[in-house]
Every structure is written in C-alpha cells, then in structure tokens.
Design a protein around this motif. Sequence first.
Motif, mmCIF file in Angstrom:
data_model
loop_
_atom_site.group_PDB
_atom_site.id
_atom_site.type_symbol
_atom_site.label_atom_id
_atom_site.label_comp_id
_atom_site.label_asym_id
_atom_site.label_seq_id
_atom_site.Cartn_x
_atom_site.Cartn_y
_atom_site.Cartn_z
ATOM 1 N N ALA A 158 0.833 -1.208 0.000
ATOM 2 C CA ALA A 158 0.000 0.000 0.000
ATOM 3 C C ALA A 158 0.867 1.257 0.000
ATOM 4 N N TRP A 159 1.965 1.223 0.720
ATOM 5 C CA TRP A 159 2.903 2.347 0.772
ATOM 6 C C TRP A 159 3.455 2.640 -0.615
ATOM 7 N N TRP A 160 3.872 1.599 -1.328
ATOM 8 C CA TRP A 160 4.382 1.788 -2.689
ATOM 9 C C TRP A 160 3.299 2.380 -3.594
ATOM 10 N N ILE A 161 2.095 1.833 -3.521
ATOM 11 C CA ILE A 161 0.988 2.303 -4.354
ATOM 12 C C ILE A 161 0.698 3.773 -4.088
ATOM 13 N N GLU A 162 0.673 4.157 -2.827
ATOM 14 C CA GLU A 162 0.357 5.546 -2.465
ATOM 15 C C GLU A 162 1.396 6.523 -2.998
ATOM 16 N N THR A 163 2.648 6.097 -3.081
ATOM 17 C CA THR A 163 3.699 6.984 -3.600
ATOM 18 C C THR A 163 3.447 7.345 -5.049
ATOM 19 N N TYR A 164 3.125 6.343 -5.884
ATOM 20 C CA TYR A 164 2.962 6.595 -7.318
ATOM 21 C C TYR A 164 1.549 7.032 -7.686
ATOM 22 N N GLY A 165 0.605 6.830 -6.786
ATOM 23 C CA GLY A 165 -0.734 7.346 -7.022
ATOM 24 C C GLY A 165 -0.940 8.749 -6.472
ATOM 25 N N ALA A 166 0.048 9.259 -5.743
ATOM 26 C CA ALA A 166 -0.088 10.552 -5.073
ATOM 27 C C ALA A 166 -0.242 11.694 -6.073
ATOM 28 N N GLU A 167 -0.947 12.710 -5.648
ATOM 29 C CA GLU A 167 -1.190 13.865 -6.507
ATOM 30 C C GLU A 167 0.110 14.536 -6.924
ATOM 31 N N SER A 168 1.087 14.582 -6.021
ATOM 32 C CA SER A 168 2.361 15.239 -6.353
ATOM 33 C C SER A 168 3.052 14.539 -7.513
ATOM 34 N N TYR A 169 3.005 13.199 -7.540
ATOM 35 C CA TYR A 169 3.618 12.476 -8.661
ATOM 36 C C TYR A 169 2.813 12.693 -9.935
ATOM 37 N N GLN A 170 1.496 12.717 -9.832
ATOM 38 C CA GLN A 170 0.661 12.952 -11.010
ATOM 39 C C GLN A 170 0.946 14.331 -11.604
ATOM 40 N N GLU A 171 1.212 15.306 -10.765
ATOM 41 C CA GLU A 171 1.528 16.654 -11.256
ATOM 42 C C GLU A 171 2.867 16.678 -11.993
ATOM 43 N N THR A 172 3.847 15.923 -11.492
ATOM 44 C CA THR A 172 5.138 15.836 -12.173
ATOM 45 C C THR A 172 4.962 15.261 -13.574
ATOM 46 N N VAL A 173 4.151 14.228 -13.675
ATOM 47 C CA VAL A 173 3.916 13.585 -14.969
ATOM 48 C C VAL A 173 3.171 14.535 -15.905
ATOM 49 N N ALA A 174 2.227 15.277 -15.378
ATOM 50 C CA ALA A 174 1.488 16.237 -16.201
ATOM 51 C C ALA A 174 2.436 17.253 -16.835
ATOM 52 N N GLY A 175 3.463 17.659 -16.096
ATOM 53 C CA GLY A 175 4.442 18.589 -16.648
ATOM 54 C C GLY A 175 5.207 17.989 -17.809
ATOM 55 N N ALA A 176 5.590 16.719 -17.696
ATOM 56 C CA ALA A 176 6.305 16.050 -18.781
ATOM 57 C C ALA A 176 5.419 15.912 -20.013
ATOM 58 N N LEU A 177 4.142 15.645 -19.815
ATOM 59 C CA LEU A 177 3.219 15.517 -20.942
ATOM 60 C C LEU A 177 2.993 16.859 -21.631
ATOM 61 N N ASP A 178 2.969 17.934 -20.857
ATOM 62 C CA ASP A 178 2.852 19.264 -21.452
ATOM 63 C C ASP A 178 4.064 19.581 -22.334
ATOM 64 N N LEU A 179 5.264 19.191 -21.861
ATOM 65 C CA LEU A 179 6.457 19.371 -22.691
ATOM 66 C C LEU A 179 6.336 18.577 -23.988
ATOM 67 N N LEU A 180 5.826 17.377 -23.886
ATOM 68 C CA LEU A 180 5.650 16.533 -25.060
ATOM 69 C C LEU A 180 4.721 17.203 -26.073
ATOM 70 N N ASP A 181 3.601 17.726 -25.600
ATOM 71 C CA ASP A 181 2.641 18.359 -26.507
ATOM 72 C C ASP A 181 3.169 19.641 -27.123
ATOM 73 N N GLY A 182 4.162 20.245 -26.483
ATOM 74 C CA GLY A 182 4.722 21.492 -27.000
ATOM 75 C C GLY A 182 5.721 21.320 -28.128
ATOM 76 N N LEU A 183 6.111 20.080 -28.419
ATOM 77 C CA LEU A 183 7.096 19.856 -29.481
ATOM 78 C C LEU A 183 6.482 20.076 -30.863
ATOM 79 N N VAL A 184 7.267 20.683 -31.731
ATOM 80 C CA VAL A 184 6.901 20.813 -33.144
ATOM 81 C C VAL A 184 7.874 19.930 -33.915
#
Length: 220
Positions: A158-184
């Motif tokens: 459960a501890w492992w799951i909570e780390t990667y399901g946490a909102e803070s980690y989801q926000e980090t991933v959202a930033g990487a996806l925004d960079l991806l969408d910004g590529l031309v």
Amino acid sequence: MSRLRDDVWQVVGGVYDQILAHPFLSGLTDGSLPREAFRHYVVQEAHFLPDYARAQAACAARSPEPSSVQSFARDAAMTVEVEHSLVVELLAAFGLDEADARKLPAAPTTVGYASYLVRSCSLGTFPEALGAIVPCYWIYARVGEALLQRSSPDPLYAWWIETYGAESYQETVAGALDLLDGLVLSADDRERLLDRALTTARFEWMYWEAAWRREGWPCG
C-alpha cells in the motif's frame, strides 16, 4: 492534428493494458504477491534509479528551452530525493541497506532498460530522448492511479501504491506531458519518438515480469 501525447498513448496503451493485468501488480493490490518477488523488484530499483536520474539529467542537457531544462533537472533531483528514498526505506523493511542491495546482481532486464534510457537520452535527439523517457513517467502514474483505487491489505505494498498514485507524482507527470505536446516535429522525428516510446513501454512490462520471475543471469 491530435496532441502528441494522444499519439504516444495510442502506441503504448496496449502494452499498458498488459502491464496492469500482470500478476505482479494484481498481487500488489490483493496482497498475494510473494515478498521475495517484491524484494527482487526493490533491489532492482536500487540499481535502476540512479541511471533513470542520469537519463532525466541528460534530457535536461539536451532540452532546447530553459523551461524544459529546469523541469528535467528538477525531476532528476526528485528521483534521487523521493523515489530513491522510498527504495532505501523499502530495502530496510527487508533488512537490507543500499550497499547490500548493490552487492546483489542487476538483472538482465534492469541492465538493458537502464542502458537503453541513458543511451537514448544522452545520444539521441531531444524528441528521441523525450520519447524514451515519457513512458517511464506516464505508465507509473497510470499504474499508481489505477492501483490506488484498489489499495492493498499489505501495508508495504500500500505504501508503494500511495507513492505513485499521489497527486504530487501525477503533477510531475502532467508537466512532462505538457512538454511533449509542445514539441513541433517533422514526420521523421515524430516516428522516431513513437518508436522510442514503444520500446520503453515494452521494457516496462519486462521489468515487472523480471521481478515476478525473480530474473537472474542464465550463465556465469
């Protein structure tokens, strides 16, 4: 034209479905995963995460914009601070410290996956580097999000799951996806990025499978 993240997910989504159905992950949520399989995974993380941070730092070095330099440099530091710290604490639950873990062999899949990431991010173009690194972020985020809904009766899992399901980690991933969408990108760059993404997704499945089987070297 569709967002680049949508094209990436179209390529890797089928592999993700196989990852989510893998017995290692279902064993995490129902508590049936053998502790030795999880121990193998944690030891491999002790080998893998330093190279993952190096790959993120290489992305920062290859980034064309100051904002993406800052983003990947921050993520590399967070890998060392947060994910690495989690691994150290999980190792302690098995009576191991990091030095003990590093005396145990890195499995073939760990060596191959880490080498692929470092090489792609250090020697490839920035789109190739991003294609290689983004599935590492995104698949873990999707796995964490899905498993968080089920949790686990085992407090360690459960501890492992909570780390990667946490909102803070989801926000980090959202930033990487925004960079991806910004590529031309040119058509060729887009194809190479998607090729790297598929390879990384396959390595992600192999990594779970290697832990499930407690993979070792076949000779020597």
